[in-house]
Write an enzyme that holds these catalytic residues in place. Structure first.
Site, PDB file in Angstrom:
ATOM      1  N   ARG A  74      29.865  73.143  28.317  1.00  0.00           N
ATOM      2  CA  ARG A  74      29.455  72.482  27.255  1.00  0.00           C
ATOM      3  C   ARG A  74      29.801  72.645  26.080  1.00  0.00           C
ATOM      4  O   ARG A  74      30.423  73.701  25.729  1.00  0.00           O
ATOM      5  CB  ARG A  74      27.703  72.966  27.062  1.00  0.00           C
ATOM      6  N   SER A 107      26.699  63.861  29.900  1.00  0.00           N
ATOM      7  CA  SER A 107      28.106  63.689  29.917  1.00  0.00           C
ATOM      8  C   SER A 107      28.506  62.291  29.630  1.00  0.00           C
ATOM      9  O   SER A 107      29.524  61.769  28.870  1.00  0.00           O
ATOM     10  CB  SER A 107      28.678  64.010  31.113  1.00  0.00           C
ATOM     11  N   ASP A 152      20.381  67.071  40.632  1.00  0.00           N
ATOM     12  CA  ASP A 152      19.115  66.951  40.587  1.00  0.00           C
ATOM     13  C   ASP A 152      18.509  65.396  41.070  1.00  0.00           C
ATOM     14  O   ASP A 152      17.690  65.136  41.397  1.00  0.00           O
ATOM     15  CB  ASP A 152      18.704  67.026  38.990  1.00  0.00           C
ATOM     16  N   GLY A 195      15.947  71.195  39.512  1.00  0.00           N
ATOM     17  CA  GLY A 195      15.994  69.971  39.243  1.00  0.00           C
ATOM     18  C   GLY A 195      15.580  69.388  37.955  1.00  0.00           C
ATOM     19  O   GLY A 195      15.171  68.438  37.626  1.00  0.00           O
ATOM     20  N   ARG A 196      15.627  70.431  37.013  1.00  0.00           N
ATOM     21  CA  ARG A 196      15.349  70.298  35.572  1.00  0.00           C
ATOM     22  C   ARG A 196      13.963  69.428  35.541  1.00  0.00           C
ATOM     23  O   ARG A 196      12.943  69.849  35.667  1.00  0.00           O
ATOM     24  CB  ARG A 196      16.751  69.358  35.078  1.00  0.00           C
ATOM     25  N   ARG A 278       4.537  86.101  48.041  1.00  0.00           N
ATOM     26  CA  ARG A 278       5.949  86.557  47.619  1.00  0.00           C
ATOM     27  C   ARG A 278       6.493  85.352  46.854  1.00  0.00           C
ATOM     28  O   ARG A 278       6.443  84.280  47.334  1.00  0.00           O
ATOM     29  CB  ARG A 278       6.910  86.994  48.907  1.00  0.00           C
ATOM     30  N   VAL A 285      22.047  79.652  43.661  1.00  0.00           N
ATOM     31  CA  VAL A 285      22.266  79.272  45.033  1.00  0.00           C
ATOM     32  C   VAL A 285      22.218  77.945  45.468  1.00  0.00           C
ATOM     33  O   VAL A 285      23.035  77.626  46.353  1.00  0.00           O
ATOM     34  CB  VAL A 285      21.086  80.254  45.976  1.00  0.00           C
TER      35      VAL A 285
HETATM   36  O1  F6P Z   1      21.299  69.812  36.220  1.00  0.00           O
HETATM   37  C1  F6P Z   1      21.533  70.682  37.417  1.00  0.00           C
HETATM   38  C2  F6P Z   1      20.836  72.012  37.008  1.00  0.00           C
HETATM   39  O2  F6P Z   1      21.198  73.030  38.114  1.00  0.00           O
HETATM   40  C3  F6P Z   1      19.251  71.729  37.066  1.00  0.00           C
HETATM   41  O3  F6P Z   1      18.711  71.705  38.302  1.00  0.00           O
HETATM   42  C4  F6P Z   1      18.706  73.204  36.228  1.00  0.00           C
HETATM   43  O4  F6P Z   1      17.638  72.910  35.386  1.00  0.00           O
HETATM   44  C5  F6P Z   1      19.933  73.406  35.240  1.00  0.00           C
HETATM   45  O5  F6P Z   1      20.976  72.893  35.891  1.00  0.00           O
HETATM   46  C6  F6P Z   1      20.373  74.762  35.106  1.00  0.00           C
HETATM   47  O6  F6P Z   1      21.181  74.896  34.038  1.00  0.00           O
HETATM   48  P1  F6P Z   1      22.201  76.158  33.857  1.00  0.00           P
HETATM   49  O7  F6P Z   1      23.219  76.176  34.940  1.00  0.00           O
HETATM   50  O8  F6P Z   1      22.762  75.894  32.539  1.00  0.00           O
HETATM   51  O9  F6P Z   1      21.208  77.300  33.988  1.00  0.00           O
END
Ligand code: F6P
Length: 363
Positions: A74, A107, A152, A195-196, A278, A285
């Site tokens: 970033r 990006s 995602d 999946g953000r 749980r 991963v």
């Molecule tokens: O956009 C890919 C992703 O793995 C998302 O699913 C997740 O919310 C985010 O990136 C996590 O970001 P970082 O790797 O910066 O913790």
């Protein structure tokens, strides 16, 4: 021949290396000089050894590897015009005005801003005596082509983004492992998947793992979900079901926009059903490991097409992003797709789920 620079940006995904490999090799095949830029926009701003001239062998034996061998970062500097000016200088110095960007919507948006400013940046560099009039003339346009790498699958305009298929495999493997232990102990497992703002991974893995319940951002449950969830678990337990899987997408919320997290679900089950459960947060991963066969071929097809497109571009060409539509690789206007993606994200934030789903066209 022409020079073309290829870089990866934003969160990594499996298949980015395959796309890089295909782009580099297609560029060489077409008689141009490919450069790989290390560390994404950061490397473009910093220049120096971040720019690597690529040979055919530079990208050998990487197609199966997760992540991105050239790094991703970033970059706060590239968000500023000064940073973009440095990047423009570094590119023109190496005779580069053609870029293949492998990354997510952020990006690609950055690349488009850069493209729009480009000639102005060159004017400034010329006025400062950093580039010559000939360079200003020769590289007057910046040509940008996008390839979408993201687990995602949240980009509008493509059936799939590179890396989503591998992530599905990773999540499925994890659920299979959990299911065998859950079965043995008649347990309830609550899994958080990535999946953000997009429920694609949660929804697909929910279906194929026979999950009891899936929480995802696009489809908030009815407000009485506590009761519904517990009744379902109760009923199915009484019917002899030994294992229960509940999938929670990060970004899931209820109809009021209140987050639904794995901890909240656990507490609901404990309070209402008096049952232990749980939690497993799959985390990164899901983003790594070996690349699936499907993502390898998707990456080959998209990476190769991106270079063909960027080398064909002229001053009048609309910038494009390479997408998959009905199993065909196509080019569509970059900004339209980015704007739709951002509109879908906005719609989700404001609670207009139907609009988000319609824009994405995934579910
Ligand atoms: O956009 C890919 C992703 O793995 C998302 O699913 C997740 O919310 C985010 O990136 C996590 O970001 P970082 O790797 O910066 O913790």
């Amino acid at each position: 021949g022409q020079s073309v620079a290829i870089f990866t940006s934003g969160g990594d995904s499996c298949g980015m290396n395959g796309a890089l490999r295909a782009s580099v090799r297609m560029a060489i095949y077409l008689g141009s000089q490919p450069y790989m830029i290390r560390e994404g926009y950061q490397g473009m701003v910093e220049g120096g050894e971040h720019f690597v001239k690529a040979k055919w062998s530079s990208v050998s034996s990487i197609i199966h590897l997760g992540g991105t061998i050239i790094g991703s970062a970033r970059c706060a500097e590239f968000m500023q015009r000064e940073g973009r000016k440095k990047a423009a200088f570094n590119l023109v110095q190496r005779d580069i005005n053609r870029l293949v960007v492998i990354g997510g919507d952020g990006s690609l948006t950055g690349a488009n801003i850069f493209r729009q400013e480009w000639s102005g940046l060159l004017d400034e560099l010329l006025a400062e005596g950093k580039i010559t009039t000939q360079q200003r003339e020769k590289y007057v346009d910046l040509h940008v082509v996008g390839v979408v790498g993201s687990i995602d699958n949240d980009f509008c305009g493509t059936d799939l983004t590179i890396g989503a298929n591998t992530a599905l495999h990773r999540i499925t493997e994890a659920i299979d492992s959990i299911a065998s232990t859950a079965y043995s102990h008649k347990r309830i497992f609550i899994l958080e998947v990535m999946g953000r703002r997009c429920g694609f991974l949660a929804m697909i893995t929910g279906i194929i793992s026979e999950a009891d319940y899936v929480f995802c951002p696009e489809a908030p449950p009815p407000m009485d979900w506590h009761d519904r969830l517990c009744e379902k678990l109760q009923k199915e337990g009484e019917g002899g079901q030994r294992l229960h899987i509940i999938i929670v997408a990060e970004g899931a919320s209820d109809l009021n926009g209140e987050p639904i997290t794995v901890e909240i679900v656990k507490k609901v089950i404990l309070d209402k059903l008096k049952r232990e459960s749980r939690i497993t947060v799959l985390g990164h991963v899901q983003r790594g490991g070996a690349t699936s066969a499907y993502d390898r071929i998707l990456a080959c097809r998209m990476g190769a097409e991106a270079v063909v497109a960027v080398l064909e571009a002229t001053g009048n060409t609309t910038p494009v992003v390479v997408v998959l539509t009905n199993n065909q690789i196509e080019r569509i206007p970059l900004m339209g797709a980015v704007e739709r993606t951002q509109a879908a994200n906005e719609a989700l934030k404001s609670g207009d789920w139907a609009k988000a789903i319609a824009l994405r066209g995934v579910f």
